[in-house]
Design an enzyme around this catalytic site. Structure first.
Site, PDB file in Angstrom:
ATOM      1  N   ASP A 160       0.840  -1.203   0.000  1.00 51.15           N
ATOM      2  CA  ASP A 160       0.000   0.000   0.000  1.00 51.15           C
ATOM      3  C   ASP A 160       0.881   1.263   0.000  1.00 51.15           C
ATOM      4  O   ASP A 160       0.669   2.186  -0.795  1.00 51.15           O
ATOM      5  CB  ASP A 160      -0.891  -0.059   1.255  1.00 51.15           C
ATOM      6  CG  ASP A 160      -1.873   1.078   1.333  1.00 51.15           C
ATOM      7  OD1 ASP A 160      -2.810   1.107   0.533  1.00 51.15           O
ATOM      8  OD2 ASP A 160      -1.690   1.952   2.208  1.00 51.15           O
TER       9      ASP A 160
ATOM     10  N   LYS B 194       1.453   4.269  -2.977  1.00 50.39           N
ATOM     11  CA  LYS B 194       1.239   5.687  -2.675  1.00 50.39           C
ATOM     12  C   LYS B 194       2.506   6.508  -2.877  1.00 50.39           C
ATOM     13  O   LYS B 194       2.454   7.605  -3.443  1.00 50.39           O
ATOM     14  CB  LYS B 194       0.709   5.821  -1.240  1.00 50.39           C
ATOM     15  CG  LYS B 194      -0.708   5.251  -1.093  1.00 50.39           C
ATOM     16  CD  LYS B 194      -1.104   5.081   0.357  1.00 50.39           C
ATOM     17  CE  LYS B 194      -2.540   4.602   0.514  1.00 50.39           C
ATOM     18  NZ  LYS B 194      -2.868   4.257   1.907  1.00 50.39           N
TER      19      LYS B 194
HETATM   20  N1  HSE Z   1      -5.231   0.259   4.233  1.00 48.40           N
HETATM   21  C1  HSE Z   1      -4.833   1.624   4.175  1.00 48.40           C
HETATM   22  C2  HSE Z   1      -4.264   2.066   5.515  1.00 48.40           C
HETATM   23  C3  HSE Z   1      -5.944   2.567   3.811  1.00 48.40           C
HETATM   24  O1  HSE Z   1      -4.203   1.286   6.468  1.00 48.40           O
HETATM   25  O2  HSE Z   1      -3.859   3.209   5.598  1.00 48.40           O
HETATM   26  C4  HSE Z   1      -6.314   2.529   2.355  1.00 48.40           C
HETATM   27  O3  HSE Z   1      -5.305   3.059   1.552  1.00 48.40           O
END
Ligand code: HSE
Length: 418
Positions: free
Chosen positions: A192, A196
């Site tokens: 993730d 980003k």
């Molecule tokens: N799963 C992500 C987090 C949120 O824990 O920040 C979605 O991008």
């Protein structure tokens, strides 16, 4: 709208609850005409007539000017976004994976067709960072950008640091609170954060980052012991996405647990909060922080993008079209020059420390600070901070040290930001 999960429902609520506010600020009233969903059997909070499982029919509906894609994942979201652009429709999406992997192609297409393609909610949930980087900060040469971009891992690390929890207990608690999913891989192994930071790097440096060139490590190896030593050395441990300029036209993009000095702004960002810190050549140091996930904060970012599109439709232009090429030249992490924290289990006998420091010295890795303690069973634990050295050198030295008979185990090493 495509998708009516947490973010979809939050977005719908914001559009209806704040309809007058939005109309006042845009000069127009938007209307959600149809919502495309994958699973018709789930209970919904709106009349069934609002929904269809025929996603393509939503995209092709001639009454719809803007497609708001909130399904996530590469497919079918990617095909739907591509189709929407081909049909001359503006797109707002919260899909980090799609933009991280296919942003260059999609944005180039939107640009050629003079359409908007906005994705503020893909990075940092409710924190406005994509649009500021594209607009107000665009005149800066961004020297370095670092982010706490995942709330789940920040929550876990905060629990470990403040309550002495082990990783597995903190993860179980994050799952019980609904932050971490049953399969936590995407968050705890850094995927993730990788999506980003690669999006932020692409905006800051103007080209898409090849994801296979992003160094990625998650937080599974961080222990309560590392937290304790970090504190003694004056640091916090955070999972950071980092991108920075290296040589001419080269950048290094990386995701890993990082030790941050207690006095750094980003060290104070705790719990599920996210933050993006950057240094621009004219703006200097700057930090944005806020809620990086959840229905309301993410809706705030999606609706902000929708408002931008509405204004553009009214004046007959498009504003999202930033140049966004391919093939950003990325440096290998072996070129990184930084300090390292490392922790060993050792044989607790005379001469151990000397053997270790001599081996590091032979590879020009200088040691700057040390903590040690005696354990049971004739073993000891030593934690070091190095001076700045090259990653490749450090790893060679570490490999040699790990083979010394006095070293029972290399427990962990963590890169340090100053
Ligand atoms: N799963 C992500 C987090 C949120 O824990 O920040 C979605 O991008």
């Amino acid at each position: 709208m495509l998708g009516f999960g947490t973010v979809g429902e939050g977005t719908y609520r914001m559009l209806t609850d704040n309809a007058d506010e939005i109309a006042r600020k845009t000069g127009a009233r938007g209307e959600v005409i149809k919502i495309g969903i994958k699973d018709a059997s789930k209970p919904r909070t709106l009349p069934a007539t609002m929904f269809t499982t025929d996603l393509e029919a939503v995209v092709r509906d001639p009454n719809i000017d803007v497609i708001c894609e909130l399904m996530g994942g590469e497919s079918p979201a990617g095909e739907m976004v591509e189709l929407a652009l081909s049909l001359g429709k503006h797109v707002v999406t919260a899909n980090k994976e799609l933009i991280a992997k296919h942003g260059s192609r999609l944005i180039t297409k939107a640009r050629e067709l003079e359409l908007d393609l906005h994705f503020e909610a893909a990075v940092g949930g409710g924190i406005p960072v994509v649009q500021p980087l594209k607009h107000q900060l665009a005149g800066n040469d961004v020297i370095k950008l670092m982010g706490i971009l995942n709330g789940t891992t920040n929550y876990i690390l905060t629990q470990m640091e403040e309550n002495g929890a082990d990783f597995s207990d903190a993860l179980a608690e994050a799952q019980a609170k609904g932050y971490a999913e049953a399969d936590p891989t995407n968050d705890v192994d850094g995927f993730d954060t990788m999506y980003k930071i690669s999006i932020l790097a692409a905006i800051a440096f103007g080209k898409q980052v090849p994801l296979d060139k992003v160094h990625r490590e998650g937080i599974r190896k961080v222990s309560a012991s590392d937290m304790k030593y970090a504190k003694q050395f004056g640091y916090k441990i955070k999972l950071l996405g980092i991108c920075e300029e290296t040589a001419d036209d080269q950048v290094l993009v990386r995701v890993h647990p990082t030790m941050i000095p207690l006095g750094h702004q980003i060290a104070s960002v705790r719990d599920v909060y996210n933050a993006v810190w950057l240094h621009g050549d004219f703006v200097g140091d700057l930090m944005f922080s806020g809620r990086g996930a959840g229905a309301h904060p993410t809706a705030s970012a999606v609706v902000g993008d929708l408002i931008d599109v509405m204004r553009n439709i009214i004046i007959g232009g498009s504003g999202s079209a930033i140049p966004y090429g391919t093939g950003l030249a990325t440096t290998s992490i072996s070129e990184l020059e930084t300090r390292y924290y490392l922790r060993f289990e050792v044989e607790d006998r005379p001469g151990t420390l000397g053997e270790i420091t001599t081996a590091f010295g032979r590879r020009s890795v200088g040691l700057a600070a040390m903590e040690m303690r005696t354990k049971v069973g004739g073993k000891g634990e030593i934690a070091f901070l190095t001076h700045v050295c090259r990653e490749a050198n450090f790893l060679t030295a570490l490999e040699e040290v790990s083979r010394l008979p006095c070293v029972a185990k290399v427990e962990n090493y963590i890169r340090v930001e100053q």
